[in-house]
Design an enzyme around this catalytic site. Structure first.
Site: not given
Ligand code: NAD
Length: 348
Positions: A64, A235
């Site tokens: 993006e 997101d």
């Molecule tokens: P990451 O991959 O490091 O961590 C995600 C975690 O979620 C993993 O440890 C995984 O095991 C866990 N997980 C997956 N399914 C699960 C479930 N059903 N129950 C419990 N845990 C579960 O990712 P990250 O960098 O921490 O980012 C997490 C999310 O946040 C991503 O989807 C990312 O796109 C989003 N994000 C959003 C913003 C925002 O501004 N809103 C900013 C950054 C990241």
């Protein structure tokens, strides 16, 4: 201006220098500083040039571009989201960003933003919680203990005085990692075996999981009255975390509706379902939490203005430090029309 040795040099903040900057300022100080910067920009929301981010989707993820301008500076972030990356030893989210001067169009900062995105997302979550969470909230359930989770926890501590976090992840190794990282950081940490257990006594529930699908991390019966839900992970189109029924019981707060309607939890709802824009709460034009029975939901997707604020914060705070390099990324001949001559003279 950041004292570059020539007007054409662009200050560049590498990952190593960003980490030095964070330690130099102090993590919690920086989270508070970023939240202030973002809050100030949300107060002048109407001034900004706003557009939903430009997304390029594939079967495995999304890439993006997130641009905005306040008329004086222009900024954009390049960011990806690839949930499968962790299993290959790569980050789910990586990013870099740029600021430019609107008057000349010249870039004024290029920076890593993987670290900075985690910081700004956490600062934004805590800023929203300051306005929406129950007053005096002390405990948060943190569901999804990946890359963002410690930042989310410490921003809540720094900005609203969170005292305890209850961690849960489908992968116990992620919970172990987050618990270890949060040791000695001034927050009581409890490792939980289910999402339900993590929510016991929590006034704030943060969902921050990554899966390229409509998942149901929270079901309707898990959510009692009066809590604040900070939903970070949903997101992208087709990527949500909450059961639709929760949305119907919640007062929903969003960043930029045209983007959130496509990417956020509210993609599950009709186009005309009422939502409140967070900037209106922050500027006093709309009300945030009005009762202790209300379920407030910050349907966070991440918006370009948060990145713009974070880049401006960094540009300001690298002044007078050694935490940047001058990058030779702009051809700037002495005679602006003699670009070719500059090339010719370089062949010596
Ligand atoms: P990451 O991959 O490091 O961590 C995600 C975690 O979620 C993993 O440890 C995984 O095991 C866990 N997980 C997956 N399914 C699960 C479930 N059903 N129950 C419990 N845990 C579960 O990712 P990250 O960098 O921490 O980012 C997490 C999310 O946040 C991503 O989807 C990312 O796109 C989003 N994000 C959003 C913003 C925002 O501004 N809103 C900013 C950054 C990241």
């Amino acid at each position: 201006m950041i004292t570059p040795s020539s007007k054409a040099y662009v200050p560049f903040v590498s990952v190593a220098n960003m980490m030095k900057l964070v330690h130099h300022i102090g993590l919690e100080n920086m989270l508070r500083g970023l939240a202030d910067e973002i809050e100030n920009d949300f107060k002048r929301w109407e001034l900004f040039d706003k557009t939903p981010r430009v997304a390029s989707h594939s079967d495995v993820g999304v890439i993006e571009l997130m641009p905005t301008s306040d008329g004086e500076a222009y900024g954009f972030k390049y960011v990806n989201g690839h949930p499968k990356n962790t299993s290959e030893g790569l980050q789910t989210v990586t990013a870099f960003g740029l600021l430019a001067d609107v008057y000349t169009g010249y870039p004024t900062l290029l920076s890593e933003m993987t670290m900075l995105t985690a910081l700004r997302t956490a600062a934004t979550s805590a800023m929203a919680a300051k306005h929406l969470a129950p007053k005096g909230a002390k405990t948060m359930a943190m569901i999804g203990n990946g890359a963002q989770s410690e930042f989310q926890t410490l921003a809540m501590k720094a900005i609203i005085g969170l005292e305890a976090v209850r961690l849960y992840d489908v992968d116990p190794a992620a919970t172990e990692k987050a618990a270890r990282n949060l040791e000695g950081m001034g927050v009581k940490v409890t490792k939980c075996k289910s999402a339900e257990e993590s929510m016991e006594g929590a006034e704030i529930i943060t969902t921050c999981t990554a899966d390229k699908q409509c998942a149901t991390i929270l079901t309707d019966n898990m959510i009692g009255t009066g809590v604040h839900i900070n939903a970070i992970g949903g997101d992208c189109p087709g990527k949500t975390e909450l059961a639709e029924a929760i949305l119907h019981r919640s007062d929903i707060f969003v960043e930029f509706p045209p983007q959130t309607r496509v990417e956020g939890e509210i993609q599950q709802l009709s186009e005309d379902h009422p939502v409140t824009e967070l900037w209106e709460v922050i500027s006093g034009a709309a009300r945030g939490r009005v009762s202790d029975k209300q379920i407030t939901l910050f349907d966070s997707v991440g918006f370009a203005i948060e990145d713009f604020s974070a880049l401006r914060y960094v540009r300001e705070h690298i002044k007078g430090t050694a935490f940047y390099q001058d990058l030779d990324m702009l051809a700037d001949p002495d005679d602006p029309r003699d670009l070719f001559g500059m090339l010719k003279r370089a062949d010596t």
